[in-house]
Design a protein around this motif. Structure first.
Motif, PDB file in Angstrom:
ATOM      1  N   GLY A 161       0.801  -1.207   0.000  1.00 37.33           N
ATOM      2  CA  GLY A 161       0.000   0.000   0.000  1.00 37.33           C
ATOM      3  C   GLY A 161       0.842   1.269   0.000  1.00 37.33           C
ATOM      4  N   GLY A 162       0.516   2.196  -0.887  1.00 38.28           N
ATOM      5  CA  GLY A 162       1.198   3.477  -0.954  1.00 38.28           C
ATOM      6  C   GLY A 162       2.424   3.499  -1.842  1.00 38.28           C
ATOM      7  N   THR A 295      -1.278   2.254  13.119  1.00 41.90           N
ATOM      8  CA  THR A 295      -1.942   0.967  13.302  1.00 41.90           C
ATOM      9  C   THR A 295      -1.893   0.196  11.991  1.00 41.90           C
ATOM     10  N   GLY A 296      -1.756  -1.108  12.078  1.00 51.36           N
ATOM     11  CA  GLY A 296      -1.649  -1.947  10.891  1.00 51.36           C
ATOM     12  C   GLY A 296      -3.015  -2.386  10.398  1.00 51.36           C
ATOM     13  N   PRO A 297      -3.418  -1.995   9.178  1.00 54.83           N
ATOM     14  CA  PRO A 297      -4.747  -2.332   8.663  1.00 54.83           C
ATOM     15  C   PRO A 297      -4.885  -3.778   8.206  1.00 54.83           C
ATOM     16  N   ASP A 337      -2.265   3.722   1.502  1.00 54.68           N
ATOM     17  CA  ASP A 337      -1.304   3.724   2.602  1.00 54.68           C
ATOM     18  C   ASP A 337      -1.998   3.288   3.895  1.00 54.68           C
ATOM     19  N   ARG A 338      -1.202   2.935   4.874  1.00 53.21           N
ATOM     20  CA  ARG A 338      -1.725   2.309   6.088  1.00 53.21           C
ATOM     21  C   ARG A 338      -2.734   3.169   6.835  1.00 53.21           C
ATOM     22  N   LYS A 339      -2.437   4.441   6.972  1.00 55.97           N
ATOM     23  CA  LYS A 339      -3.344   5.308   7.725  1.00 55.97           C
ATOM     24  C   LYS A 339      -4.698   5.425   7.037  1.00 55.97           C
ATOM     25  N   THR A 340      -4.671   5.585   5.714  1.00 57.33           N
ATOM     26  CA  THR A 340      -5.924   5.694   4.971  1.00 57.33           C
ATOM     27  C   THR A 340      -6.793   4.462   5.196  1.00 57.33           C
ATOM     28  N   ARG A 488       3.871   5.690   7.946  1.00 53.98           N
ATOM     29  CA  ARG A 488       5.013   4.999   7.338  1.00 53.98           C
ATOM     30  C   ARG A 488       4.510   3.958   6.349  1.00 53.98           C
ATOM     31  N   LEU A 489       5.112   3.919   5.167  1.00 55.65           N
ATOM     32  CA  LEU A 489       4.748   2.892   4.199  1.00 55.65           C
ATOM     33  C   LEU A 489       5.287   1.538   4.633  1.00 55.65           C
TER      34      LEU A 489
END
Length: 511
Positions: A161-162, A295-297, A337-340, A488-489
């Motif tokens: 992701g990202g 946090t890890g999606p 990306d992780r946050k999204t 972070r990617l």
């Protein structure tokens, strides 16, 4: 010699201004340094080494190897736990690097500038682009260090992701120990001294404000308190703090982000508690981006820690769909990306506001290509279904809506364009969703702390009172903050840790 940590009054004001509360502020205010600052005391050394490294993860191991290759005769790594590797040993074993042999083989065009730009985008404008580019330019070199040491990777790349192109290697064991164990063996071959069950307590300064050693407690057993014997270890060239993040320190993390209470799980082992970081703050390091905690999606509420679902999902998201059980519809780009993605997942709740983990659906023929699928099914954290009807019934998903979503998505696969969320479809080419299916439930867990102590591109720790490097003190890896910004990617932590560890060793050997 004297053990001094000066600037306490200024530092207390600074920490308050940065929002460092709870455990961090308490540790600073209660520090013995407040009582002894300015008082002289002679230090009796119990051990002496050229390079002293605290922490045996990717950063510490890479630093030790680089220092030895540059001629250091005495290098020591102190590890808090009974086994070496720290959080690095249980991470996903995913390594991003540009211009690699696999990229050339697969015809992927990439560059350090492109990799750094992808990370800066995820960082939402506050990432340290100088450090990102420094790491990207040397990521291939760090990757080669792991290969030379014996690390083995799958013969294909992943696009996480990202990332704008595929650039991620994965260890054949699908875990970070596939890298830490070879690096550990290389350290042994080179004569690095490795000492476990040793808790880092404090740094030791000379009367000119240079870090010249560390106080270590030997014979320490995690979770049992102040067990063990204190020893003073002299470092002729410098001390590297490579102790990782604070994802398991609920007090510290919830002081930065009140939503990250004890109810929120973590992918990190229990020892990721951040004492090394707190000591850096005690001696004047600048706190940076402490509230940005990732946090890890790809994690799962159906298992503890990093588990099996994480790596399974990371691999399969590119050719899978995640649906909200109430609607049977997709709700995000599965490789954003992780946050999204984590933010989108956290909106998935039932009518009472309770978490309702989304369901990720993959065709069995594609899911089985990843080695963790067998364990996902074996341990009951994933499920296999022969029909859409069975899948929908198990997860309480409206079957008509789900069938329509699968049909629409297969159309995107055929076109090569995701008309719903703009997911890059290169890795989904010809991978249609069809029975039988494998499903998992994803829910974010605290995974990585972007915040930490401010360092420069040379891995030197910056003093909050002078804004210059603290002589003799270095930090690398997750304990160092500010590089990645807001998000972070994935697969960028290993090159970060290793390159900055190598950089720290190189600068120590120049001193």
């Amino acid at each position: 010699m004297k053990e001094e940590k000066g600037h306490q009054a200024d530092r207390r004001k600074f920490l308050v201004g940065m929002g460092i509360a709870g455990a961090a502020a308490t540790a600073t205010l209660a520090s013995p340094a407040l009582a002894v600052a300015g008082n002289r005391c002679e230090t009796k050394w119990d051990q002496e080494h050229e390079v002293v490294i605290i922490g045996s993860g990717f950063a510490g191991l890479a630093a030790a190897i680089q220092a030895k290759r540059l001629g250091a005769k005495s290098v020591v790594i102190f590890e808090k736990m009974a086994v070496f590797g720290g959080n690095s040993a249980v991470n996903g074993g995913l390594f991003a690097a540009p211009n690699t042999a696999l990229q050339k083989k697969e015809g992927v065009k990439d560059s350090p500038e492109r990799m750094a730009a992808d990370q800066a985008k995820a960082g939402r404008g506050i990432a340290n682009e100088e450090q990102l580019l420094h790491v990207a330019k040397r990521a291939n070199e760090a990757l080669q260090m792991t290969i030379d040491a014996g690390a083995e990777y799958f013969p294909y790349l992943q696009q996480l992701g990202g990332h704008s192109v595929p650039r991620t290697y994965q260890t054949t064991v699908a875990v970070g120990s596939g890298i830490t164990q070879p690096l550990l063996n290389e350290c042994k071959k080179l004569g690095v001294r490795l000492v476990n069950r040793t808790k880092f307590e404090s740094l030791i300064f000379d009367d000119k404000g240079k870090v010249v050693g560390a106080k270590i407690r030997e014979g320490y057993y995690f979770g049992r308190g102040k067990e063990g014997s204190p020893v003073n270890v002299r470092a002729a060239r410098g001390v590297l703090i490579a102790t990782g993040g604070f994802a398991r320190n609920v007090g510290l993390r919830s002081a930065q982000d009140p939503t990250l209470t004890a109810e929120v799980g973590s992918t990190n082992p229990p020892n990721a508690t951040g004492e090394g970081l707190l000591e850096l703050f005690n001696v004047g390091a600048v706190p940076v981006h402490m509230a940005h905690i990732q946090t890890g999606p790809w994690a799962s509420a159906d298992e503890d820690g990093f588990g099996y679902v994480s790596n399974y999902s990371i691999y399969n998201f590119a050719h899978s769909i995640s649906v909200f059980p109430k609607t049977g519809r997709r709700f995000m780009n599965e490789i954003a990306d992780r946050k999204t993605r984590a933010d989108a997942q956290l909106q998935c709740r039932d009518d009472n506001g309770n978490p309702l983990p989304p369901v990720t659906i993959t065709s069995y023929e594609h899911a089985k290509q990843h080695p963790t699928m067998k364990k996902v099914l074996k341990y009951g954290v994933g499920w296999k279904f022969d029909t859409v009807e069975d899948l929908a019934k198990h997860h309480n998903i409206p079957v008509k809506a789900l069938k329509q979503q699968i049909e629409e998505y297969n159309g995107y696969v055929k076109k090569g364009v995701d008309e719903q969320f703009g997911k890059p479809m290169a890795k989904a080419k010809d991978k249609y969703l069809k029975a039988p299916f494998v499903t998992v439930r994803n829910w974010p867990k605290v995974h990585y702390c972007q915040g930490g102590a401010l360092t420069d591109v040379e891995a030197r720790v910056i003093d909050s009172s002078t804004w210059k490097p603290i002589p003799g003190l270095y930090a690398a890896g997750e304990v160092a903050g500010g590089m990645h910004g807001v998000s972070r990617l994935g697969s960028c932590s290993i090159p970060d840790c290793m390159v900055m560890g190598m950089t720290a060793a190189e600068n120590m050997m120049k001193s």
